[in-house]
Design a protein around this motif. Structure first.
Motif, short mmCIF file in Angstrom:
data_model
loop_
_atom_site.label_atom_id
_atom_site.label_comp_id
_atom_site.label_asym_id
_atom_site.label_seq_id
_atom_site.Cartn_x
_atom_site.Cartn_y
_atom_site.Cartn_z
N ASP A 139 0.83 -1.21 0.00
CA ASP A 139 0.00 0.00 0.00
C ASP A 139 0.86 1.26 0.00
OD1 ASP A 139 -2.45 -1.47 0.23
OD2 ASP A 139 -2.12 -1.64 2.39
N VAL A 140 1.86 1.30 0.90
CA VAL A 140 2.56 2.56 1.16
C VAL A 140 4.07 2.50 0.96
CG1 VAL A 140 0.78 3.32 2.78
CG2 VAL A 140 2.76 2.03 3.63
N GLY A 141 4.61 1.31 0.64
CA GLY A 141 6.06 1.18 0.51
C GLY A 141 6.69 0.72 1.82
N ASP A 142 7.89 0.16 1.73
CA ASP A 142 8.52 -0.42 2.92
C ASP A 142 9.07 0.62 3.90
OD1 ASP A 142 10.60 0.35 1.24
OD2 ASP A 142 11.44 -1.65 1.02
N GLU A 143 9.74 1.66 3.39
CA GLU A 143 10.36 2.63 4.29
C GLU A 143 9.32 3.41 5.11
OE1 GLU A 143 12.77 4.62 1.45
OE2 GLU A 143 14.46 3.24 1.70
N PRO A 161 6.59 -14.03 11.85
CA PRO A 161 6.95 -14.53 13.19
C PRO A 161 8.17 -15.44 13.22
CG PRO A 161 4.58 -14.68 12.85
CD PRO A 161 5.19 -14.35 11.51
N GLU A 162 8.51 -16.10 12.12
CA GLU A 162 9.64 -17.02 12.14
C GLU A 162 10.95 -16.35 11.72
OE1 GLU A 162 10.04 -19.79 8.43
OE2 GLU A 162 7.89 -19.57 8.81
N VAL A 163 10.90 -15.07 11.37
CA VAL A 163 12.11 -14.35 10.95
C VAL A 163 12.47 -13.29 11.99
CG1 VAL A 163 13.18 -12.92 9.16
CG2 VAL A 163 11.55 -14.73 8.52
N LEU A 164 13.68 -13.36 12.49
CA LEU A 164 14.16 -12.39 13.46
C LEU A 164 14.45 -11.04 12.79
CD1 LEU A 164 16.69 -14.71 15.31
CD2 LEU A 164 14.41 -14.07 16.12
N VAL A 165 14.37 -9.98 13.57
CA VAL A 165 14.67 -8.63 13.08
C VAL A 165 15.88 -8.11 13.83
CG1 VAL A 165 13.79 -6.31 12.69
CG2 VAL A 165 12.21 -8.24 12.67
N PHE A 166 16.80 -7.50 13.08
CA PHE A 166 17.97 -6.88 13.69
C PHE A 166 17.91 -5.39 13.40
CE2 PHE A 166 22.55 -5.70 13.72
CZ PHE A 166 22.81 -6.02 15.04
N PRO A 167 17.24 -4.62 14.28
CA PRO A 167 17.08 -3.19 14.02
C PRO A 167 18.34 -2.39 14.33
CG PRO A 167 16.00 -3.79 16.07
CD PRO A 167 16.55 -5.07 15.49
N VAL A 168 18.55 -1.33 13.57
CA VAL A 168 19.64 -0.40 13.83
C VAL A 168 19.07 1.01 13.90
CG1 VAL A 168 21.40 -1.83 12.71
CG2 VAL A 168 20.15 -0.13 11.35
N ARG A 169 19.83 1.90 14.49
CA ARG A 169 19.41 3.29 14.57
C ARG A 169 20.59 4.19 14.23
NH1 ARG A 169 19.10 4.04 21.19
NH2 ARG A 169 21.25 3.39 21.60
N ALA A 170 20.30 5.39 13.80
CA ALA A 170 21.34 6.37 13.52
C ALA A 170 21.63 7.14 14.80
CB ALA A 170 20.91 7.32 12.41
N VAL A 171 22.90 7.23 15.17
CA VAL A 171 23.32 7.94 16.37
C VAL A 171 24.28 9.05 15.97
CG1 VAL A 171 24.48 7.76 18.60
CG2 VAL A 171 23.06 5.86 17.77
N PHE A 172 23.96 10.28 16.36
CA PHE A 172 24.81 11.42 16.02
C PHE A 172 25.95 11.55 17.03
CE2 PHE A 172 21.19 12.43 13.46
CZ PHE A 172 21.71 13.14 12.39
N LYS A 215 13.46 -3.00 7.58
CA LYS A 215 12.89 -2.63 6.29
C LYS A 215 12.48 -3.86 5.50
CE LYS A 215 14.34 -0.33 2.00
NZ LYS A 215 15.38 0.51 1.37
N ASP A 216 13.27 -4.92 5.57
CA ASP A 216 12.92 -6.15 4.85
C ASP A 216 11.78 -6.88 5.54
OD1 ASP A 216 15.03 -6.87 2.59
OD2 ASP A 216 16.14 -5.93 4.20
N HIS A 217 11.74 -6.83 6.86
CA HIS A 217 10.74 -7.58 7.61
C HIS A 217 9.33 -7.16 7.24
CE1 HIS A 217 8.73 -9.31 11.25
NE2 HIS A 217 9.66 -10.24 11.06
N VAL A 218 9.12 -5.87 6.98
CA VAL A 218 7.77 -5.41 6.64
C VAL A 218 7.35 -5.88 5.24
CG1 VAL A 218 7.95 -3.41 8.13
CG2 VAL A 218 8.53 -3.16 5.72
N ARG A 219 8.31 -6.35 4.43
CA ARG A 219 7.97 -6.84 3.09
C ARG A 219 7.70 -8.34 3.07
NH1 ARG A 219 12.55 -3.93 1.63
NH2 ARG A 219 13.60 -5.76 0.79
#
Length: 311
Positions: free
Chosen positions: A90-94, A281-292, A270-274
């Motif tokens: 509907d809206v794209g992954d990002e 539920p069977e795929v783990l997510v490894f999130p990252v964040r931007a730190v200044f 980003k991939d997990h939402v696709r």
């Protein structure tokens, strides 16, 4: 030889971009518009930077929201992304990923999107990408640069990864954000623009046990490096193209690798939402964040814009 053949196409692309920028009459809204863009295609960490800046502005008591084109989605917008109702189709992954941590909107027409956001009470619009889109007037533009691979081979699309010449792209920026380790590129120094340093950082340790990693982002190797640095035991890794829509054949292949290695599958936010909902539920997510490196330096650049926001 291939580069030589692509040269006329690059000239045509560049002519079209220059013409679009020269003829545009940007529409202005009354709330601040902050653009987080780049001069190359994908892989710079632009979306995590947009997420981090949105969080920083929100911390100052301002209702900030991202505005994305909605690449790959069927909804033209403008609309506010609802993770409970919308899918990446509907809206794209990002935008869907951004909506998981804050307010996110989409709009193929960026000016209409900003107007809708303003009408809904948004106090600051963060334009995720759009440095080469002149339809909406910007109050401040950050250009994100990957310190490890700043400008590729120095050629414009499709001959290289540049969306426009480096000199013109940096000239229209107000500040530069250098992501990752590496020296400040010469072109960035010559631009005379402020340079902020930032990095992508895991939000926690890597999951224990054997892992099969996969990613369809601008530079999948950056995801793999982050996962490995966090202690991930990567038994196999599969890269896909940016925004890759996972098929049943893809998932069957990935599952077979996981079974072979007695491992679990892991990917990016980003991939997990696709992924199909029944597979997530069977795929783990490894999130990252931007730190200044210096949040105070970021605040100092944005402070003049905060004064324009009505509480």
């Amino acid at each position: 030889m291939l580069r030589a053949l692509l040269t006329p196409v690059s000239w045509l692309y560049l002519w079209g971009l220059k013409r679009k920028l020269a003829r545009a009459v940007p529409e202005r809204v009354s709330v601040p518009v902050i653009c987080i863009g780049n001069v190359t295609t994908g892989g710079t960490g632009k979306t995590p930077v947009a997420e981090a800046i949105r969080a920083r502005i929100t911390a100052h008591g301002i209702r900030a929201a991202t505005l994305s084109r909605g690449h790959g989605g069927r909804e033209p917008g403008p609309l506010k992304v609802d993770p409970a109702r919308h899918t990446f189709r509907d809206v794209g992954d990002e935008p869907l990923m951004l909506a998981a941590t804050g307010e996110a909107w989409i709009g193929r027409d960026r000016a209409r999107g900003a107007c809708a956001m303003q009408a809904a009470g948004v106090g600051a619009v963060l334009m995720d990408d759009g440095h080469q889109n002149p339809s909406l007037a910007k109050d401040f533009t950050f250009v994100v640069i990957d310190a490890g691979a700043p400008f590729g081979n120095g050629h414009v699309l499709p001959k290289g990864p540049l969306r426009e010449p480096v000199s013109s792209g940096l000239a229209r920026a107000d500040a530069l954000i250098l992501m990752g380790e590496g020296p400040v590129p010469g072109a960035a120094l010559q631009s005379g623009k402020p340079v902020l340093r930032a990095r992508l950082e895991a939000t926690g340790p890597a999951p224990a046990g054997a892992l099969v990693a996969f990613a369809g982002i601008g530079r999948p190797e950056k995801f793999l490096d982050s996962l490995k640095a966090a202690g991930g035991d990567i038994r196999d890794a599969v890269p896909y193209a940016d925004h890759h829509p996972y098929t049943a054949a893809d998932l069957s292949f990935l599952r077979s690798l996981a079974r072979r290695d007695a491992a679990r599958l892991i990917t990016t936010s980003k991939d997990h939402v696709r992924l199909p909902p029944d597979i997530q539920p069977e795929v783990l997510v490894f999130p990252v964040r931007a730190v200044f490196e210096s949040a105070e330096a970021l605040d100092a650049l944005l402070a003049p814009l905060f004064k324009r926001v009505v509480p």
